[in-house]
Structures are given as structure tokens and as C-alpha cells.
Design a protein around this motif. Structure first.
Motif, short mmCIF file in Angstrom:
data_model
loop_
_atom_site.label_atom_id
_atom_site.label_comp_id
_atom_site.label_asym_id
_atom_site.label_seq_id
_atom_site.Cartn_x
_atom_site.Cartn_y
_atom_site.Cartn_z
N THR A 179 -26.58 -26.34 1.32
CA THR A 179 -26.99 -27.54 0.60
C THR A 179 -27.39 -27.15 -0.82
O THR A 179 -27.53 -25.96 -1.14
CB THR A 179 -28.19 -28.22 1.28
N LYS A 231 -28.04 -32.49 0.09
CA LYS A 231 -26.61 -32.75 0.21
C LYS A 231 -25.84 -31.45 0.00
O LYS A 231 -26.32 -30.52 -0.63
CB LYS A 231 -26.20 -33.76 -0.87
N ASN A 256 -19.82 -30.68 -1.56
CA ASN A 256 -18.69 -31.60 -1.52
C ASN A 256 -19.10 -33.06 -1.32
O ASN A 256 -18.27 -33.92 -1.24
CB ASN A 256 -17.66 -31.16 -0.46
N GLU A 257 -20.42 -33.29 -1.26
CA GLU A 257 -20.87 -34.69 -1.13
C GLU A 257 -21.39 -35.25 -2.46
O GLU A 257 -21.83 -36.39 -2.50
CB GLU A 257 -22.00 -34.77 -0.10
#
Lengths: 287, 264
Positions: free
Chosen positions: B91, B132, B135-136
Motif C-alpha cells: 500500500t 490504497k 494500481n488503485e
């Protein structure tokens, strides 16, 4: 400072918006039906075709209706155990699965370790890769006589055959994964001075994980292919020998039921490894 | 008195090419200075940065940081990479935490390191997205995490390798403002590689213009004499800004026009 704050605030918009009509909710059942119906239809058609082709007077194989009549016990109750080799299919499959589990677990551990080694050391790569490339083409069963000679017992020999079958794709895919760790990640590791084991654990292993799981997935498929053949030769409890035994007593219906089970279990094994891979590598794909 | 960062007669050649990429680059940078390096593609801007970062060895000459020779990469010269280079399986918080754990373990305890990660995420306004995965989040957000990770190492020099090159114009402007804000607050020494003239003039104290490669070297150094804080809207019409911009454009497009384009 901020470019936006120097502008006067816009007057609040008082334009009335038209009320939007609620969209119809997408159905959740329709897509499931669309998925399930085609294979069921094809299956029914194939069954009918089989029934038709195998019903003639000269047919050598039993039609589905005869399989049902002959092998009813086998299909309905996979758990019976009358001692010796007279057991339900569940027990045979379980014995085969145990061998695969042991052999595959060994090859996963050894294969990932060897793959890491040859992926990160050019010397080992040059030394070992040609040998691996030759050995991996040896068919699984060709190892069986040698391993029987070495272990002098059926059980470890079968496990060794699984091990030697599954290990090549695991080694090769792991090595490719290690070689393909992006230079960007290596740069990041270099800047924060991540070295040695920590570098392996925190950068190389996660970055290579998708490749490793590809190797494991191929490996488990090959193991399942190999165990059936190996068991035909070594005998004892196991789905492979069950099939061979049925052939020797001309129980063609039993063979057909066993084949269906073998297919289903192989499919399930593949899905289990794929699922494990998805869980373990979530996030690593696409950045 | 040594300059803070001293690049002396630095040449870089790659084994396979006959001509060196960079030839005898000389550059002295003071503490707290914001220096942009600009030039056409292929002139060796990124190579220069990689040598300062220690990711590439110098063929001849060398780089001194606070009087000490650079030999190999380290957290005192944190890099913000062009393609963000976040680890996709971690993350945002963990990406920064990995760098902090690795570089500041001796100086901070566990709680302090946790707080320090959060502080740096707050600095780039990414607290909300800390859990997150890369890739988010959007490209601009990834680059902000990259900046937070670099700053969290408490570098002596912050190296920015075309940090906004892959972003759309609006996001880029927003991030440029944030970098200016951070530079004003932390007084970090920054070297930024860029090919954007406006970006170079707006952000830097000095602009180093490289001639075309191979055999590229420092063509000219322009001091941008504009007081800080700078406001992109007000500066757009400022004659000093326009003059600086014209000088750089003139260097790039008239005296040292892109050889590839000239041939075409």
C-alpha cells in the motif's frame, strides 16, 4: 499561492436539474443462467450422441445408460470401504491426492529455491540451465524404474515421480520471474540500501510471485497427469491402479466413472492453485 | 569551503558506444538550491542524475557531496523516478514505511517511524489514500507517494527524474505548486531533470542547459532571478519570467536545436 484560490468564488448555481428517471436494476440471475446453460446443453447433446453411438450391436464401449446401471454403487456411494482394494472412489482419490500433495509440496519448495538461485546467479544459470533443459524433457514414467530401484518401495517412488515431474516448470518459471524483476524496483532497493536476504524477501519474491504461481499451476497439472500413470504400475490404493484393475476385470463402466472423477479433481486442483496465486499476488499485476 | 554538491569533470561512457554520453560536466550546487537540468531527449540528462544517485558509475571525474565522494546509491540522495516505481504489492503507507524502516531504523523507534511516515504522507496530501495500492490511485497520486517516499528518507539532495513528465497538464501544475511549497518549507536541495521549459523557469533557482548528445556537456547556466513564493498566474506576464523563458527556448531551439528534428 494556489492558482484556484485567486479566482472569485463562482455564484452558486441555481439551475434546477431535471429529475432523472431511475435506471432499471441489472438482473443478477440472467448472467449466471447465460454461463450455466450452454455447458449443460452441450453436455446433454454429447450424452445423447454417446448413447446413440454406443447402443449399436457392435459397440465396444458402454453407453451412459449402461454405465449408470453397472457402476451405480460407485457413483452413488464414493465412501464405502470393504477392506483391501475394494473401496469407494473417494478413498482411491484421497490416496492419489496424498501422494500428489507430498510430491508437489517438495517440488514447490525445492523448485522455488533452485529457481531463485539460478535466476539470481549467472554462474548457476550457465551451469544448471542446460542440465535442467535436458532433464525436463524426460517423461515422468521413465523415472519410475530408477526410483523403484533407488527406494525399493512403491510409495516413495511414486512421490519421487511427482516431485521430478512438477519441479521443472517451477524452477524455470521462478528463474524467469527473478530475471524479470523490473530495474525500477532494483533501483528503489539500491537507493534505500535493501540488500541480501531482505532484498530477496521484500522485492524479489513478491515481484516474481506471478511467475512462480504460473510454474506451480503447470506443476500441479503435470503431477496429476503423472500420478495416474505411475499408480497403474505400482499398484495399491489409488485412482490410477483402480483404473488399471477395472481394465483387467473388464469393468469398462467403472473406468468411465473413474475418468470423470479424475478430470473433475484435476480441474479442482488447477483452480485451487490459481486461487492461491490470486490471493498471494493481489496487486502485483498491472501498476 | 567546498560547494555542497560538486560535480567535477564528469564524463560518462557506455561500453558499446564510441562517444561518451556526457563529457566533462562541471556543476556546483549550494545547499537549499533548486536546480533544473534541461536538454533535448538523448542528451544524457537522466544519465547525469543516475550518476549523482549512484546508480551508474562515472567513467571519469566524480561527484562530491559535502566534500565526500559518491560511490553507490544511498538514501542521502533520494530519487523520485519518472515512472514512480512504487512497489505494487504494498500500500502507499507500506511503500513509504519500507523506505523509512530501512533508512531511519537507527534514529527512530517504531512509533516515531510510524508517525514520520504519516507526516510525510500528509505533506503530499495523501493521508486519505494511505491504505490504497498503487494500481488503485491516479498517476499524479502515485508520483506524490514517490515524492513522500523520497522526502521521508531525509535526503541531503532530492533527485527528481522528469517527475511530472507522464502527467496531464493540470495535474502537473498542481504537483509543481506542491513541490514549490515543500521546497519552501524544508529547504531541501533539489536537482530536477525536465524537458519542460515553463516548469524549469517556474521552479528553479538555476537552469542548467545541456548541449546535444553524444558528447553532451553544460552549454549554459541561467540564474532565474525571481523572488519566492512564485505564483504561476502572476509570473506568466512578468517580463523577467518571459525573458528567462525566452533565453532557455532560444538555447534549445535555435543554438542547440534537436539534431533529430533538424535532419528531418
Amino acid at each position: 499561492m494556489n492558482a484556484v484560490s485567486t479566482k472569485p468564488a463562482a455564484a452558486p448555481a441555481v439551475v434546477s436539474r431535471p429529475v432523472l428517471a431511475a435506471l432499471p436494476k441489472p438482473s443478477r440471475i440472467v448472467p449466471i443462467i447465460a454461463q450455466v446453460v450452454p455447458p449443460l446443453m452441450v453436455l446433454a447433446l454429447l450424452g445423447l450422441g454417446w448413447e446413440y453411438l454406443a447402443s449399436g450391436p457392435n459397440a465396444t464401449l458402454p453407453p451412459p445408460s449402461k454405465v449408470w446401471v453397472d457402476a451405480r454403487d460407485l457413483i452413488v456411494d464414493p465412501f464405502f470401504d470393504r477392506g483391501g482394494l475394494d473401496k469407494g472412489l473417494f478413498w482411491h482419490l484421497l490416496a492419489s491426492l496424498q501422494r500428489v500433495a507430498l510430491g508437489f509440496a517438495l517440488s514447490a519448495v525445492v523448485g522455488v529455491a533452485l529457481g531463485m538461485l539460478i535466476g539470481s546467479s549467472p554462474f548457476c544459470m550457465r551451469g544448471l540451465d542446460p542440465i535442467f533443459q535436458v532433464l525436463r524433457t524426460v517423461p515422468p514414467l521413465a523415472w519410475l524404474p530408477l526410483s523403484l530401484a533407488a527406494f525399493r518401495e512403491a510409495q516413495p517412488s511414486a512421490i519421487f515421480v511427482i516431485f521430478i515431474t512438477a519441479i521443472w516448470p517451477i524452477i524455470i518459471n521462478t528463474a524467469v520471474g527473478v530475471l524479470n524483476v523490473p530495474q525500477d524496483y532494483r533501483n528503489v532497493a539500491a537507493v534505500i540500501r535493501l540488500r541480501g536476504l531482505a532484498f530477496f524477501w521484500k522485492i524479489v519474491l513478491p515481484a516474481a510471485a506471478p511467475y512462480i504461481f504460473t510454474g506451480l499451476k503447470i506443476g500441479i497439472g503435470l503431477s496429476w497427469l503423472a500420478i495416474i500413470a505411475a499408480e497403474m504400475l505400482i499398484g495399491g490404493v489409488g485412482i490410477g491402479f483402480f483404473i488399471w484393475d477395472a481394465w483387467n476385470s473388464s469393468n469398462l463402466s467403472d473406468i468411465i466413472v473413474a475418468l470423470i472423477y479424475v478430470g473433475l479433481v484435476g480441474f479442482m486442483l488447477d483452480k485451487v492453485v490459481a486461487l492461491a496465486g490470486r490471493i498471494a499476488t493481489r496487486g502485483t499485476q498491472a501498476s | 569551503m567546498h560547494p555542497f554538491l560538486d560535480i567535477t569533470k564528469l564524463s560518462i561512457a557506455f561500453p558499446k558506444s564510441p562517444l561518451p554520453v556526457l563529457r566533462e560536466v562541471d556543476l556546483k550546487i549550494e545547499r537549499g538550491e533548486y536546480v533544473a537540468v534541461i536538454g533535448h531527449s538523448g542528451c544524457g540528462k537522466s544519465t547525469l542524475l543516475n550518476v549523482v544517485a549512484g546508480l551508474l558509475p562515472a567513467t571519469a571525474g566524480g561527484v562530491l557531496l559535502e566534500g565526500r565522494e559518491i560511490s553507490g546509491p544511498g538514501p542521502d540522495r533520494a530519487v523520485v523516478f519518472q515512472n514512480h516505481s512504487l512497489l505494487p504489492w504494498l500500500t502507499c503507507y507500506e511503500n513509504v514505511k519500507l523506505a523509512v524502516d530501512q533508512t531511519l531504523k537507527g534514529e527512530m523507534n517504531k512509533q516515531q517511524r510510524h508517525d514520520w511516515v504519516l507526516e510525510n504522507l500528509a505533506l503530499v496530501h495523501m493521508t486519505a489514500a494511505k491504505d490504497k495500492r498503487p494500481n488503485e490511485i491516479s498517476g499524479g497520486m502515485k508520483q506524490r507517494i514517490g515524492i513522500a517516499r523520497a522526502l521521508a528518507m531525509r535526503p541531503k539532495v532530492l533527485l527528481l527524474d522528469e517527475p511530472f513528465g507522464a502527467l496531464d497538464a493540470l495535474t502537473r501544475a498542481h504537483l509543481q505548486d506542491q513541490v514549490m511549497e515543500i521546497h519552501a518549507r524544508l529547504k531541501t536541495t533539489v536537482i530536477m531533470i525536465t524537458h519542460d521549459v515553463d516548469e524549469a523557469v517556474l521552479l528553479s533557482d538555476r537552469i542548467v542547459m545541456l548541449t546535444n548528445g553524444p558528447n553532451a556537456t553544460v552549454g549554459e547556466i541561467l540564474t532565474v532571478d525571481l523572488e519566492r513564493p512564485r505564483d504561476r498566474l502572476k509570473l506568466a506576464a512578468d517580463p523577467r519570467f518571459v525573458a528567462a523563458r525566452t533565453a532557455v527556448l532560444e538555447f534549445l531551439h535555435s543554438r542547440h536545436a534537436n539534431p533529430a528534428l533538424q535532419a528531418a
